[in-house]
Design a protein around this motif. Structure first.
Motif, mmCIF file in Angstrom:
data_model
loop_
_atom_site.group_PDB
_atom_site.id
_atom_site.type_symbol
_atom_site.label_atom_id
_atom_site.label_comp_id
_atom_site.label_asym_id
_atom_site.label_seq_id
_atom_site.Cartn_x
_atom_site.Cartn_y
_atom_site.Cartn_z
ATOM 1 N N ASN A 295 0.854 -1.186 0.000
ATOM 2 C CA ASN A 295 0.000 0.000 0.000
ATOM 3 C C ASN A 295 0.891 1.236 0.000
ATOM 4 O O ASN A 295 1.855 1.307 0.771
ATOM 5 C CB ASN A 295 -0.906 0.035 1.240
ATOM 6 C CG ASN A 295 -2.085 -0.913 1.121
ATOM 7 O OD1 ASN A 295 -2.415 -1.389 0.038
ATOM 8 N ND2 ASN A 295 -2.727 -1.193 2.240
ATOM 9 N N LEU A 296 0.560 2.207 -0.836
ATOM 10 C CA LEU A 296 1.313 3.455 -0.896
ATOM 11 C C LEU A 296 0.385 4.628 -0.610
ATOM 12 O O LEU A 296 -0.668 4.767 -1.258
ATOM 13 C CB LEU A 296 1.948 3.644 -2.270
ATOM 14 C CG LEU A 296 3.155 2.773 -2.617
ATOM 15 C CD1 LEU A 296 3.506 2.937 -4.085
ATOM 16 C CD2 LEU A 296 4.355 3.138 -1.746
ATOM 17 N N THR A 297 0.769 5.455 0.352
ATOM 18 C CA THR A 297 0.029 6.673 0.662
ATOM 19 C C THR A 297 0.978 7.847 0.527
ATOM 20 O O THR A 297 1.964 7.949 1.252
ATOM 21 C CB THR A 297 -0.548 6.628 2.088
ATOM 22 O OG1 THR A 297 -1.387 5.481 2.223
ATOM 23 C CG2 THR A 297 -1.365 7.889 2.369
ATOM 24 N N ILE A 298 0.691 8.733 -0.417
ATOM 25 C CA ILE A 298 1.561 9.868 -0.703
ATOM 26 C C ILE A 298 0.776 11.150 -0.465
ATOM 27 O O ILE A 298 -0.323 11.334 -1.002
ATOM 28 C CB ILE A 298 2.060 9.838 -2.164
ATOM 29 C CG1 ILE A 298 2.852 8.559 -2.427
ATOM 30 C CG2 ILE A 298 2.910 11.051 -2.476
ATOM 31 C CD1 ILE A 298 2.099 7.542 -3.235
ATOM 32 N N ARG A 299 1.332 12.034 0.364
ATOM 33 C CA ARG A 299 0.703 13.338 0.602
ATOM 34 C C ARG A 299 1.725 14.424 0.333
ATOM 35 O O ARG A 299 2.815 14.423 0.915
ATOM 36 C CB ARG A 299 0.178 13.459 2.033
ATOM 37 C CG ARG A 299 -0.633 14.754 2.249
ATOM 38 C CD ARG A 299 -1.049 14.931 3.684
ATOM 39 N NE ARG A 299 -1.881 16.114 3.838
ATOM 40 C CZ ARG A 299 -1.967 16.833 4.952
ATOM 41 N NH1 ARG A 299 -1.278 16.465 6.025
ATOM 42 N NH2 ARG A 299 -2.744 17.902 5.012
ATOM 43 N N ILE A 300 1.382 15.329 -0.547
ATOM 44 C CA ILE A 300 2.263 16.431 -0.920
ATOM 45 C C ILE A 300 1.584 17.735 -0.529
ATOM 46 O O ILE A 300 0.409 17.959 -0.843
ATOM 47 C CB ILE A 300 2.540 16.432 -2.428
ATOM 48 C CG1 ILE A 300 3.184 15.106 -2.843
ATOM 49 C CG2 ILE A 300 3.428 17.593 -2.824
ATOM 50 C CD1 ILE A 300 3.113 14.855 -4.316
ATOM 51 N N ILE A 301 2.314 18.594 0.177
ATOM 52 C CA ILE A 301 1.811 19.920 0.548
ATOM 53 C C ILE A 301 2.716 20.958 -0.109
ATOM 54 O O ILE A 301 3.923 20.972 0.127
ATOM 55 C CB ILE A 301 1.781 20.107 2.070
ATOM 56 C CG1 ILE A 301 0.885 19.050 2.719
ATOM 57 C CG2 ILE A 301 1.278 21.513 2.421
ATOM 58 C CD1 ILE A 301 0.850 19.126 4.232
ATOM 59 N N TRP B 299 -2.560 15.809 -3.148
ATOM 60 C CA TRP B 299 -1.771 17.036 -3.320
ATOM 61 C C TRP B 299 -2.588 18.194 -2.802
ATOM 62 O O TRP B 299 -3.725 18.422 -3.252
ATOM 63 C CB TRP B 299 -1.428 17.230 -4.794
ATOM 64 C CG TRP B 299 -0.492 18.378 -5.064
ATOM 65 C CD1 TRP B 299 0.358 18.986 -4.177
ATOM 66 C CD2 TRP B 299 -0.311 19.054 -6.312
ATOM 67 N NE1 TRP B 299 1.069 19.991 -4.793
ATOM 68 C CE2 TRP B 299 0.675 20.050 -6.095
ATOM 69 C CE3 TRP B 299 -0.859 18.909 -7.567
ATOM 70 C CZ2 TRP B 299 1.102 20.907 -7.107
ATOM 71 C CZ3 TRP B 299 -0.441 19.751 -8.589
ATOM 72 C CH2 TRP B 299 0.536 20.744 -8.355
ATOM 73 N N GLU B 300 -2.025 18.917 -1.839
ATOM 74 C CA GLU B 300 -2.723 20.027 -1.213
ATOM 75 C C GLU B 300 -1.828 21.255 -1.190
ATOM 76 O O GLU B 300 -0.599 21.151 -1.161
ATOM 77 C CB GLU B 300 -3.112 19.678 0.229
ATOM 78 C CG GLU B 300 -4.040 18.486 0.344
ATOM 79 C CD GLU B 300 -4.317 18.093 1.780
ATOM 80 O OE1 GLU B 300 -5.393 17.538 2.031
ATOM 81 O OE2 GLU B 300 -3.446 18.350 2.650
ATOM 82 N N SER B 301 -2.464 22.423 -1.177
ATOM 83 C CA SER B 301 -1.710 23.646 -0.927
ATOM 84 C C SER B 301 -1.638 23.879 0.570
ATOM 85 O O SER B 301 -2.530 23.482 1.319
ATOM 86 C CB SER B 301 -2.385 24.838 -1.613
ATOM 87 O OG SER B 301 -3.727 24.972 -1.179
ATOM 88 N N SER B 302 -0.542 24.484 1.011
ATOM 89 C CA SER B 302 -0.381 24.730 2.445
ATOM 90 C C SER B 302 -1.348 25.825 2.877
ATOM 91 O O SER B 302 -1.513 26.833 2.222
ATOM 92 C CB SER B 302 1.057 25.147 2.758
ATOM 93 O OG SER B 302 1.405 26.314 2.042
#
Length: 337
Positions: free
Chosen positions: A162-168, A263-266
């Motif tokens: 399982n891969l969980t990637i979160r980019i801010i 993918w989220e903006s800070s």
């Protein structure tokens, strides 16, 4: 019609595009396997400008030419497409017609689910097969955090993962045009229809392509974020309740595992960066990787360059990311790796 079977070293490559990714490809022009000998653009204002002057980095003494002129050059072995995502299949068709291998890092290289577009893409694939050209997508911005590193972690771990990637991302430095027109920052809340979402979808798909050939069930979420107080995001002043950012997610459910890219903006003091969690389902352990900032273009460009030579060993047509090695080593202009 060109032949894509030459074995000379280095191969002579043309970069199509003049943005940040093209800048990295141009600056890595002294690779052992690939030599950048041309830069193409469809923007008349950039034609005739020295590439080094435009990109602001050291590189070969070449001027930017019109794309069709570059592709017609007899000394070009391979094309590195770094243009906008809506130009991918046009670039594929132009290269396929000339028998030229082409690699891209722009989103949109996966086959469309729309019947009319699928038929057009099928024509391009068949053209490539007839003329001996190979078409390949190797990655996508946000790059290193959203495809290269997750794929590397997944390949290191045994069994399904399982891969969980979160980019801010800190969007404050982004241009006012992008903030206002592409995201709607500062404006009233509306339905989220962001071009940026294509990047998230493409990152998730490149990961899935690279680690599994299983059937996939996709779910997507696209939200705009609002501010609870008066804030400034770059040059844009955002009143309370108005758009201040975005949150985008693509989730792939495979036979035994899940790939989740967000993918989220800070916003609200969230620190920009990336987090990747790789979980081995058979062995019950996790690897968590945290990255400060969101390094993207160098690793994305490096993977494309290091896929050029392996691509030429594959049959003509539309190729898949799992068919080339996950290589991310590159040299800077001083020769360091």
């Amino acid at each position: 019609m060109k032949s894509s079977t030459t074995d000379r070293t280095p191969l002579r490559a043309a970069v199509i595009g003049t943005g940040l990714l093209a800048q990295h490809l141009y600056s890595y022009s002294s690779q052992d396997d690939v030599e950048i000998v041309a830069v193409g653009s469809s923007n008349p204002q950039k034609l005739g400008i020295a590439a080094a002057e435009h990109f602001g980095v050291d590189g070969p003494e070449i001027t930017i030419q019109e794309t069709a002129t570059v592709l017609d050059r007899p000394d070009i072995d391979v094309v590195l497409h770094a243009g906008p995502q809506d130009t991918v299949w046009d670039a594929f068709e132009q290269c396929a017609a000339r028998g030229l291998d082409v690699l891209t890092t722009a989103g949109g290289y996966h086959r469309s689910e729309q019947l009319d577009r699928f038929a057009q893409e099928e024509h391009v694939v068949r053209l490539a097969e007839r003329n001996g050209a190979r078409l390949l997508g190797t990655g996508i911005f946000p790059g290193f955090t959203a495809d290269v590193l997750p794929i590397a972690l997944a390949r290191l771990m045994p069994g399904p993962v399982n891969l969980t990637i979160r980019i801010i991302s800190d969007i404050g430095p982004w241009s006012e045009k992008v903030l206002r027109k592409e995201i709607g920052v500062g404006g009233p809340l509306r339905e989220a229809e962001l071009d940026l979402f294509d990047y998230v979808k493409a990152s998730a798909r490149i990961i899935v392509d690279s680690i599994s050939s299983a059937r996939v069930q996709w779910t997507y979420r696209s939200d705009l974020l609002t501010s609870t107080e008066l804030v400034s995001i770059g040059p844009v002043v955002v009143p309370p309740g108005n758009v201040a950012g975005f949150s985008l997610q693509a989730v792939a459910k495979l036979d035994e595992s899940v790939v989740d890219v967000t993918w989220e903006s800070s916003l609200g003091g969230a620190e920009a960066g990336g987090t990747i969690v790789a979980s081995s389902l058979d062995h019950g352990f996790n690897i968590t990787t945290r990255i400060a900032g969101t390094p993207a273009y160098p690793a994305t460009a490096a993977r494309l360059l290091n896929s050029v030579r392996p691509l030429r060993t594959l049959p003509p047509g539309l190729r898949q990311a799992f068919e080339v090695p996950l290589a991310t080593v590159w040299a800077d202009n001083s020769g360091h790796h």
